[in-house]
Design a protein around this motif. Sequence first.
Motif, PDB file in Angstrom:
ATOM      1  N   THR A 242       0.476  -1.003  -0.428  1.00  0.00           N
ATOM      2  CA  THR A 242      -0.230  -0.159  -0.113  1.00  0.00           C
ATOM      3  C   THR A 242       0.937   1.672   0.346  1.00  0.00           C
ATOM      4  O   THR A 242       0.107   2.036   0.186  1.00  0.00           O
ATOM      5  CB  THR A 242      -0.612  -0.009   1.366  1.00  0.00           C
ATOM      6  N   GLY A 243       2.045   1.396   0.572  1.00  0.00           N
ATOM      7  CA  GLY A 243       2.815   2.279   0.524  1.00  0.00           C
ATOM      8  C   GLY A 243       2.668   3.091   1.909  1.00  0.00           C
ATOM      9  O   GLY A 243       2.198   2.186   3.154  1.00  0.00           O
ATOM     10  N   ASN A 244       2.993   4.059   2.060  1.00  0.00           N
ATOM     11  CA  ASN A 244       3.145   4.812   3.395  1.00  0.00           C
ATOM     12  C   ASN A 244       1.245   5.300   3.466  1.00  0.00           C
ATOM     13  O   ASN A 244       0.835   6.195   3.403  1.00  0.00           O
ATOM     14  CB  ASN A 244       4.306   6.334   3.521  1.00  0.00           C
ATOM     15  N   LYS A 245       1.473   5.057   5.087  1.00  0.00           N
ATOM     16  CA  LYS A 245      -0.140   5.737   5.766  1.00  0.00           C
ATOM     17  C   LYS A 245       0.373   6.037   6.413  1.00  0.00           C
ATOM     18  O   LYS A 245       1.226   6.371   7.282  1.00  0.00           O
ATOM     19  CB  LYS A 245      -0.814   4.623   5.485  1.00  0.00           C
ATOM     20  N   SER A 246      -1.420   7.227   6.703  1.00  0.00           N
ATOM     21  CA  SER A 246      -0.929   8.027   8.535  1.00  0.00           C
ATOM     22  C   SER A 246      -2.075   8.467   9.191  1.00  0.00           C
ATOM     23  O   SER A 246      -3.493   8.137   8.217  1.00  0.00           O
ATOM     24  CB  SER A 246       0.016   9.348   7.630  1.00  0.00           C
ATOM     25  N   GLY A 247      -2.020   8.987  10.477  1.00  0.00           N
ATOM     26  CA  GLY A 247      -3.512   9.097  10.657  1.00  0.00           C
ATOM     27  C   GLY A 247      -4.257   8.069  10.629  1.00  0.00           C
ATOM     28  O   GLY A 247      -4.461   6.799  11.306  1.00  0.00           O
ATOM     29  N   GLU A 248      -5.657   8.370  10.761  1.00  0.00           N
ATOM     30  CA  GLU A 248      -6.440   7.088  10.671  1.00  0.00           C
ATOM     31  C   GLU A 248      -6.330   6.506   9.794  1.00  0.00           C
ATOM     32  O   GLU A 248      -7.028   5.597   9.618  1.00  0.00           O
ATOM     33  CB  GLU A 248      -7.987   7.947  10.613  1.00  0.00           C
ATOM     34  N   GLU A 249      -5.830   6.521   8.359  1.00  0.00           N
ATOM     35  CA  GLU A 249      -5.913   5.128   7.552  1.00  0.00           C
ATOM     36  C   GLU A 249      -4.724   4.733   8.041  1.00  0.00           C
ATOM     37  O   GLU A 249      -5.264   3.175   7.672  1.00  0.00           O
ATOM     38  CB  GLU A 249      -5.441   6.216   6.143  1.00  0.00           C
ATOM     39  N   LEU A 250      -3.793   5.023   8.781  1.00  0.00           N
ATOM     40  CA  LEU A 250      -2.677   4.300   9.026  1.00  0.00           C
ATOM     41  C   LEU A 250      -3.521   2.810  10.451  1.00  0.00           C
ATOM     42  O   LEU A 250      -3.624   1.896  10.399  1.00  0.00           O
ATOM     43  CB  LEU A 250      -1.497   4.094   9.606  1.00  0.00           C
ATOM     44  N   ALA A 251      -4.561   4.147  11.010  1.00  0.00           N
ATOM     45  CA  ALA A 251      -5.281   3.232  12.163  1.00  0.00           C
ATOM     46  C   ALA A 251      -6.090   1.810  11.951  1.00  0.00           C
ATOM     47  O   ALA A 251      -6.570   1.575  11.938  1.00  0.00           O
ATOM     48  CB  ALA A 251      -6.095   4.084  12.946  1.00  0.00           C
ATOM     49  N   ARG A 252      -6.579   2.452  10.939  1.00  0.00           N
ATOM     50  CA  ARG A 252      -7.416   1.320   9.896  1.00  0.00           C
ATOM     51  C   ARG A 252      -7.501   0.148   9.422  1.00  0.00           C
ATOM     52  O   ARG A 252      -7.800  -1.234   8.939  1.00  0.00           O
ATOM     53  CB  ARG A 252      -8.384   2.410   8.854  1.00  0.00           C
ATOM     54  N   HIS A 253      -5.793   0.186   8.637  1.00  0.00           N
ATOM     55  CA  HIS A 253      -4.969  -0.683   8.188  1.00  0.00           C
ATOM     56  C   HIS A 253      -4.880  -1.809   9.229  1.00  0.00           C
ATOM     57  O   HIS A 253      -4.725  -2.889   9.350  1.00  0.00           O
ATOM     58  CB  HIS A 253      -3.987  -0.458   7.547  1.00  0.00           C
ATOM     59  N   PHE A 254      -4.794  -1.076  10.643  1.00  0.00           N
ATOM     60  CA  PHE A 254      -4.961  -2.084  11.161  1.00  0.00           C
ATOM     61  C   PHE A 254      -5.870  -2.674  12.070  1.00  0.00           C
ATOM     62  O   PHE A 254      -5.706  -4.063  11.786  1.00  0.00           O
ATOM     63  CB  PHE A 254      -3.959  -1.249  13.332  1.00  0.00           C
ATOM     64  N   ALA A 255      -6.328  -1.545  11.698  1.00  0.00           N
ATOM     65  CA  ALA A 255      -8.144  -2.385  12.961  1.00  0.00           C
ATOM     66  C   ALA A 255      -8.706  -2.968  11.923  1.00  0.00           C
ATOM     67  O   ALA A 255      -9.571  -4.789  12.032  1.00  0.00           O
ATOM     68  CB  ALA A 255      -8.699  -1.185  12.692  1.00  0.00           C
ATOM     69  N   ASP A 256      -9.036  -3.454  10.657  1.00  0.00           N
ATOM     70  CA  ASP A 256      -9.219  -3.864   9.852  1.00  0.00           C
ATOM     71  C   ASP A 256      -8.605  -5.260   9.240  1.00  0.00           C
ATOM     72  O   ASP A 256      -9.269  -6.712   8.947  1.00  0.00           O
ATOM     73  CB  ASP A 256      -9.760  -3.200   8.357  1.00  0.00           C
ATOM     74  N   ALA A 257      -7.679  -5.246   9.490  1.00  0.00           N
ATOM     75  CA  ALA A 257      -6.522  -6.794   9.732  1.00  0.00           C
ATOM     76  C   ALA A 257      -7.487  -7.621  10.373  1.00  0.00           C
ATOM     77  O   ALA A 257      -8.041  -7.392  11.709  1.00  0.00           O
ATOM     78  CB  ALA A 257      -5.020  -5.667   9.734  1.00  0.00           C
ATOM     79  N   ASP A 258      -6.350  -8.763  10.575  1.00  0.00           N
ATOM     80  CA  ASP A 258      -6.898 -10.307  10.974  1.00  0.00           C
ATOM     81  C   ASP A 258      -6.047 -10.079  11.778  1.00  0.00           C
ATOM     82  O   ASP A 258      -5.994 -10.801  13.364  1.00  0.00           O
ATOM     83  CB  ASP A 258      -7.800 -11.140  10.531  1.00  0.00           C
ATOM     84  N   VAL A 259      -4.775  -9.992  11.232  1.00  0.00           N
ATOM     85  CA  VAL A 259      -3.634 -10.130  12.274  1.00  0.00           C
ATOM     86  C   VAL A 259      -2.690  -9.176  11.866  1.00  0.00           C
ATOM     87  O   VAL A 259      -2.750  -9.364  10.640  1.00  0.00           O
ATOM     88  CB  VAL A 259      -2.865 -11.730  11.760  1.00  0.00           C
ATOM     89  N   SER A 260      -1.763  -9.200  13.041  1.00  0.00           N
ATOM     90  CA  SER A 260      -0.982  -8.236  12.461  1.00  0.00           C
ATOM     91  C   SER A 260       0.746  -9.031  12.553  1.00  0.00           C
ATOM     92  O   SER A 260       0.750  -9.266  13.872  1.00  0.00           O
ATOM     93  CB  SER A 260      -0.867  -6.690  13.006  1.00  0.00           C
ATOM     94  N   VAL A 261       2.019  -9.111  11.773  1.00  0.00           N
ATOM     95  CA  VAL A 261       3.013  -9.635  11.730  1.00  0.00           C
ATOM     96  C   VAL A 261       3.386  -8.597  12.017  1.00  0.00           C
ATOM     97  O   VAL A 261       4.276  -7.585  11.163  1.00  0.00           O
ATOM     98  CB  VAL A 261       3.064 -10.308  10.490  1.00  0.00           C
ATOM     99  N   PHE A 262       4.549  -9.329  13.038  1.00  0.00           N
ATOM    100  CA  PHE A 262       5.659  -8.163  13.181  1.00  0.00           C
ATOM    101  C   PHE A 262       7.311  -9.109  13.511  1.00  0.00           C
ATOM    102  O   PHE A 262       7.659  -9.861  14.200  1.00  0.00           O
ATOM    103  CB  PHE A 262       5.506  -8.319  14.806  1.00  0.00           C
ATOM    104  N   PRO A 263       7.605  -9.513  12.441  1.00  0.00           N
ATOM    105  CA  PRO A 263       9.026 -10.282  11.743  1.00  0.00           C
ATOM    106  C   PRO A 263      10.263 -10.151  12.156  1.00  0.00           C
ATOM    107  O   PRO A 263      11.361 -10.678  11.830  1.00  0.00           O
ATOM    108  CB  PRO A 263       8.567 -10.487   9.978  1.00  0.00           C
ATOM    109  N   SER A 264      10.421  -8.960  12.616  1.00  0.00           N
ATOM    110  CA  SER A 264      11.577  -8.166  12.925  1.00  0.00           C
ATOM    111  C   SER A 264      12.459  -8.562  13.733  1.00  0.00           C
ATOM    112  O   SER A 264      11.972  -9.328  14.885  1.00  0.00           O
ATOM    113  CB  SER A 264      11.761  -6.596  13.559  1.00  0.00           C
ATOM    114  N   TRP A 265      13.451  -9.555  14.172  1.00  0.00           N
ATOM    115  CA  TRP A 265      14.595  -9.275  15.579  1.00  0.00           C
ATOM    116  C   TRP A 265      15.316  -8.302  15.590  1.00  0.00           C
ATOM    117  O   TRP A 265      16.086  -8.443  16.802  1.00  0.00           O
ATOM    118  CB  TRP A 265      15.333 -10.772  14.492  1.00  0.00           C
ATOM    119  N   THR A 266      15.313  -7.334  15.001  1.00  0.00           N
ATOM    120  CA  THR A 266      16.236  -6.265  15.243  1.00  0.00           C
ATOM    121  C   THR A 266      15.737  -4.832  16.120  1.00  0.00           C
ATOM    122  O   THR A 266      16.491  -3.851  16.507  1.00  0.00           O
ATOM    123  CB  THR A 266      17.112  -5.680  14.080  1.00  0.00           C
ATOM    124  N   ASP A 267      14.129  -4.910  16.276  1.00  0.00           N
ATOM    125  CA  ASP A 267      13.564  -3.830  16.872  1.00  0.00           C
ATOM    126  C   ASP A 267      13.927  -4.540  18.639  1.00  0.00           C
ATOM    127  O   ASP A 267      14.306  -5.046  19.055  1.00  0.00           O
ATOM    128  CB  ASP A 267      11.935  -3.683  16.598  1.00  0.00           C
TER     129      ASP A 267
END
Length: 364
Positions: A242-267
Motif C-alpha cells: 500500500t505504501g505509506n499511510k498515516s493518521g486515521e488511514e494508518l489506524a484503519r489498516h491495523f483495525a481492518d486486518a485479522d492479524v498484524s505480523v511483526f517479523p523483526s529480530w532487530t527492534d
Amino acid sequence: MEDGAPLRIMLVTDAWEPQVNGVVRTLSRVTDECRAMGHEVEVIHPGLGYRTIPLPTYPDIKMALGAKKDIEARFKAFEPEAIHIATEGSLGQAARKICLDWKLPFTTSYHTKFPEYVHARFPFIPLSAGYWYMRRFHNSGNRLMVATPTMRDELAKRGFNNITPWARGVDTEQFHPSLRHKDAKSVYEGLEGPVFVYVGRVAVEKNIEAFLDLDLPGTKVVVGPGPQLEDLKRRYKNVVFTGNKSGEELARHFADADVSVFPSWTDTFGLVILESMATGTPVAAFPAPGPKDIIPGSGGGVVDDDLQKACLEALKCDRVAARTYAEGFSWRSCAEEFVRNLKPQPRPERRRIWRRIRRLGRPG
C-alpha cells in the motif's frame, strides 16, 4: 526534579520528522507530553538547516554534517538542565563530544539494535565492531534508557552500564477498535481473507521476507515506505503493497486486518505491536526483544519461533483482550518515566556548570 519544578530539557536526535518510524513517533509524542507537563523542550534534529547527506542504503534518513558549532551555540543559549541524546548518529556524536568536553551530564536511549542493522546491510562489518561503537557511545552517559527487560539483560551481558527502564505508550484514541470496517467498509475490501498485515519500514533489517514467504490463507499486505519496497514488490506479486499511510488511514489498516505480523529480530520494542492491539488486532511475532516482553500473557497475540504457527494461532485471539491490554500503556506515563530517568543535578550545581561555561567562553 527534586523540587517538582519544570525542567529545560535538550533532546538531540538524528531521527525526526518527516522520517516515518517508531523512534520518531516515540520522541515526538514524549516531547509533546513533556511540554504539556510544563517542561521546556528544545529539539536538535537534522531539519535545522544543517548540511545533510543520505544514509548509505537508506536515503530517506539524513545525516547532518558540521553541526558541532551550532549545537554548542544552542546549548549556551538554552542552558539545559537535562540533556538527552537519543541516537548514535552524527548529531548524537557531536552532542556527546560537547557534553564530555564541557563536563555536562547527559542520558542516552537504545532504540534500535544498531549493530544488527549495520550487519544486515554490510555483512563484512562484524557485530563485535558495532557493539564496541555502541558501548563506547552509551557508557559515557549517566543513564541508558531501554524499553524492555530483555533488552536490558542483553545489553548488560554485552558490557553496557547504568541501564534503566523506559516503557513506551500508545494513542488509544487514534488507534481504536471502532475503526474496524468503518461505515461497513474495510480498507481491504475485495481482498481474500483473512488479512495478515505488516506495518512499518520496508527495509532489510525488518526481516519482512520471513513473513512474505509464509504459507498462509487469505492475503498478505505490507503497509509502509522504505528502501526495500520496490524490490519486494517485484519479487512478491501475490502481496498487496500500500505504501505509506498515516493518521486515521494508518489506524484503519491495523483495525481492518485479522492479524498484524511483526517479523523483526532487530527492534528493541516494536511500537506497532501496541498500535495494532489498541485497534483490537492481535499480533504474531518471533520471540525477539520487544515482542517477547509485550505479547506473552497479554491475550492479544502469539510469539513463536515458527512464525506461521504464530500467525495461525493469533487468528484465534480475542480482539477485546488485545484492546484491553493496550489500554494499560499511555504516552503520559511514558513521558513521566522519561523525565524521572533524566535525574538532573541539584539546581545550584546546574547553575554553577553554566556560570563556568559562560566564564570560559568556548570550553574544550
